[in-house]
Design a protein around this motif. Structure first.
Motif, PDB file in Angstrom:
ATOM      1  N   SER A   4       0.811  -1.212   0.000  1.00 54.71           N
ATOM      2  CA  SER A   4       0.000   0.000   0.000  1.00 54.71           C
ATOM      3  C   SER A   4       0.848   1.267   0.000  1.00 54.71           C
ATOM      4  O   SER A   4       0.501   2.249  -0.675  1.00 54.71           O
ATOM      5  CB  SER A   4      -0.948   0.009   1.207  1.00 54.71           C
ATOM      6  OG  SER A   4      -0.230  -0.115   2.422  1.00 54.71           O
ATOM      7  N   ARG A  49     -12.511  -5.930  -7.178  1.00 51.35           N
ATOM      8  CA  ARG A  49     -11.079  -5.662  -7.243  1.00 51.35           C
ATOM      9  C   ARG A  49     -10.835  -4.173  -7.425  1.00 51.35           C
ATOM     10  O   ARG A  49     -11.648  -3.485  -8.059  1.00 51.35           O
ATOM     11  CB  ARG A  49     -10.446  -6.425  -8.400  1.00 51.35           C
ATOM     12  CG  ARG A  49     -10.460  -7.936  -8.281  1.00 51.35           C
ATOM     13  CD  ARG A  49      -9.643  -8.548  -9.410  1.00 51.35           C
ATOM     14  NE  ARG A  49     -10.117  -8.114 -10.712  1.00 51.35           N
ATOM     15  CZ  ARG A  49      -9.399  -8.161 -11.845  1.00 51.35           C
ATOM     16  NH1 ARG A  49      -8.153  -8.599 -11.800  1.00 51.35           N
ATOM     17  NH2 ARG A  49      -9.904  -7.760 -12.983  1.00 51.35           N
ATOM     18  N   SER A  98      -5.709   3.249  -9.966  1.00 55.61           N
ATOM     19  CA  SER A  98      -5.648   1.835  -9.592  1.00 55.61           C
ATOM     20  C   SER A  98      -4.743   1.620  -8.386  1.00 55.61           C
ATOM     21  O   SER A  98      -5.074   0.850  -7.472  1.00 55.61           O
ATOM     22  CB  SER A  98      -5.155   0.993 -10.776  1.00 55.61           C
ATOM     23  OG  SER A  98      -6.088   1.009 -11.839  1.00 55.61           O
ATOM     24  N   THR A  99      -3.586   2.298  -8.359  1.00 59.93           N
ATOM     25  CA  THR A  99      -2.716   2.166  -7.188  1.00 59.93           C
ATOM     26  C   THR A  99      -3.365   2.802  -5.961  1.00 59.93           C
ATOM     27  O   THR A  99      -3.206   2.324  -4.836  1.00 59.93           O
ATOM     28  CB  THR A  99      -1.343   2.807  -7.453  1.00 59.93           C
ATOM     29  OG1 THR A  99      -1.515   4.147  -7.974  1.00 59.93           O
ATOM     30  CG2 THR A  99      -0.557   1.992  -8.465  1.00 59.93           C
ATOM     31  N   TYR A 129      -5.949   0.269  -4.788  1.00 60.45           N
ATOM     32  CA  TYR A 129      -5.251  -0.846  -4.141  1.00 60.45           C
ATOM     33  C   TYR A 129      -4.927  -0.502  -2.686  1.00 60.45           C
ATOM     34  O   TYR A 129      -5.161  -1.296  -1.777  1.00 60.45           O
ATOM     35  CB  TYR A 129      -3.971  -1.170  -4.907  1.00 60.45           C
ATOM     36  CG  TYR A 129      -3.059  -2.159  -4.199  1.00 60.45           C
ATOM     37  CD1 TYR A 129      -3.199  -3.524  -4.409  1.00 60.45           C
ATOM     38  CD2 TYR A 129      -2.063  -1.718  -3.318  1.00 60.45           C
ATOM     39  CE1 TYR A 129      -2.382  -4.436  -3.751  1.00 60.45           C
ATOM     40  CE2 TYR A 129      -1.242  -2.626  -2.658  1.00 60.45           C
ATOM     41  CZ  TYR A 129      -1.395  -3.977  -2.875  1.00 60.45           C
ATOM     42  OH  TYR A 129      -0.583  -4.869  -2.225  1.00 60.45           O
TER      43      TYR A 129
END
Length: 311
Positions: free
Chosen positions: A8, A182, A233-234, A237
């Motif tokens: 993370s 996701r 997206s990161t 996540y």
């Protein structure tokens, strides 16, 4: 048993750099693309990239309440936020815009206080006052600094504050949605919702692309692939693994990185007092993350009224 490694922190650092570069890219093509057409083009490129790389159709898509959350952050964050941000950067340089938008975590705290019944502790109220004083200082700073690139117009500041609010709503809606999908799927769906919302800007996008140079088109592609497809997206996540507050606090680095990139790429530096105002914004946001001191327990100790033991 082997567990997945928590990435993370590096994911958030990637997000910080890519989102910081987005402020510079938006500024670079602001004279070529209108705010709406730039948003549509960026989201369309991002959605295509995610469709190719993530193959989202191979996973189960959300329904019911999770889908409603996707629609909410898709409209508010991917759509409205980007339009407001693009419009703001027509009046403000990249660094100043990033400084003002970075009050978004304050709005997230206020919204959470209302919706999630977290209340309004003293650090939150004090931090809000300091941060908004910083916004006011930024709004008036360049009027007294002739070396500034652009005058920080009231309209630009208002648009930045609106973008910060949209960011807060979007982040708060995405957090619970991530329990059902996701991270990369959540970003892909958000891009699709944003594209649908921005479809009225399609004719303007076609005209702008026809008049754009290769330099402008490359920037458009960069904004769609890197800050949007990869950067979000990161972010997702990391957001799935840590609290919204921790994720948002990492983005406090964005204004500093944006200023450095815009200085190198665009030769833009915010006015001198804008740095002070930006510092107040960051200080105010940092204060909102402090915990309130626990109230002393003034309840009198219960009196033992049981009969004394016999001797």
């Amino acid at each position: 048993m082997k567990t997945d490694r928590d990435l993370s922190l590096p994911a958030m650092l990637v997000t910080v750099f890519l989102w910081a570069s987005a402020f510079v890219g938006i500024r670079a093509v602001g004279d070529t693309f209108s705010p709406g057409s730039l948003t549509l083009g960026r989201l369309a490129v991002g959605a295509i990239a995610l469709t190719i790389v993530a193959r989202p159709f191979s996973t189960r898509l959300p329904t019911g309440r999770p889908l409603l959350l996707v629609v909410l952050y898709g409209v508010v964050w991917f759509g409205a936020y980007n339009i407001a941000l693009n419009a703001a950067e027509r009046d403000l340089d990249a660094g100043t815009t990033a400084l003002i938008v970075n009050v978004g975590p304050i709005f997230a705290a206020v919204i959470a206080g209302v919706i999630y019944k977290e209340g309004f502790p003293k650090p939150l109220m004090i931090g809000m006052g300091i941060a908004f004083s910083g916004v006011v200082l930024i709004a008036v700073s360049t009027n007294s600094d002739s070396s500034a690139v652009d005058t920080a117009s009231t309209t630009g500041v208002i648009l930045c504050v609106a973008a910060a609010a949209f960011y807060a709503f979007g982040a708060l809606a995405q957090k619970p949605a991530l329990k059902h999908m996701r991270p990369i799927t959540s970003v892909w769906l958000g891009c699709l919702v944003g594209v649908v919302v921005c479809l009225p800007f399609a004719p303007a996008l076609i005209d702008d692309v026809g008049n754009a140079s290769m330099h402008d088109l490359l920037w458009l592609g960069y904004l769609g692939v890197f800050p949007t497809a990869i950067g979000f997206s990161t972010w997702a996540y990391a957001l799935k693994r840590i609290s919204t507050g921790k994720a948002a606090s990492t983005t406090y680095l964005v204004p500093a990185v944006t200023t450095l990139i815009s200085w190198v790429v665009l030769d833009e530096v915010p006015a001198a007092l804008a740095f002070v105002g930006g510092g107040l914004c960051l200080l105010g946001v940092a204060i909102t993350r402090l915990r309130s001191a626990p109230r002393p327990d003034t309840t009198p100790a219960p009196v033992d009224e049981s009969p004394a033991p016999s001797r």
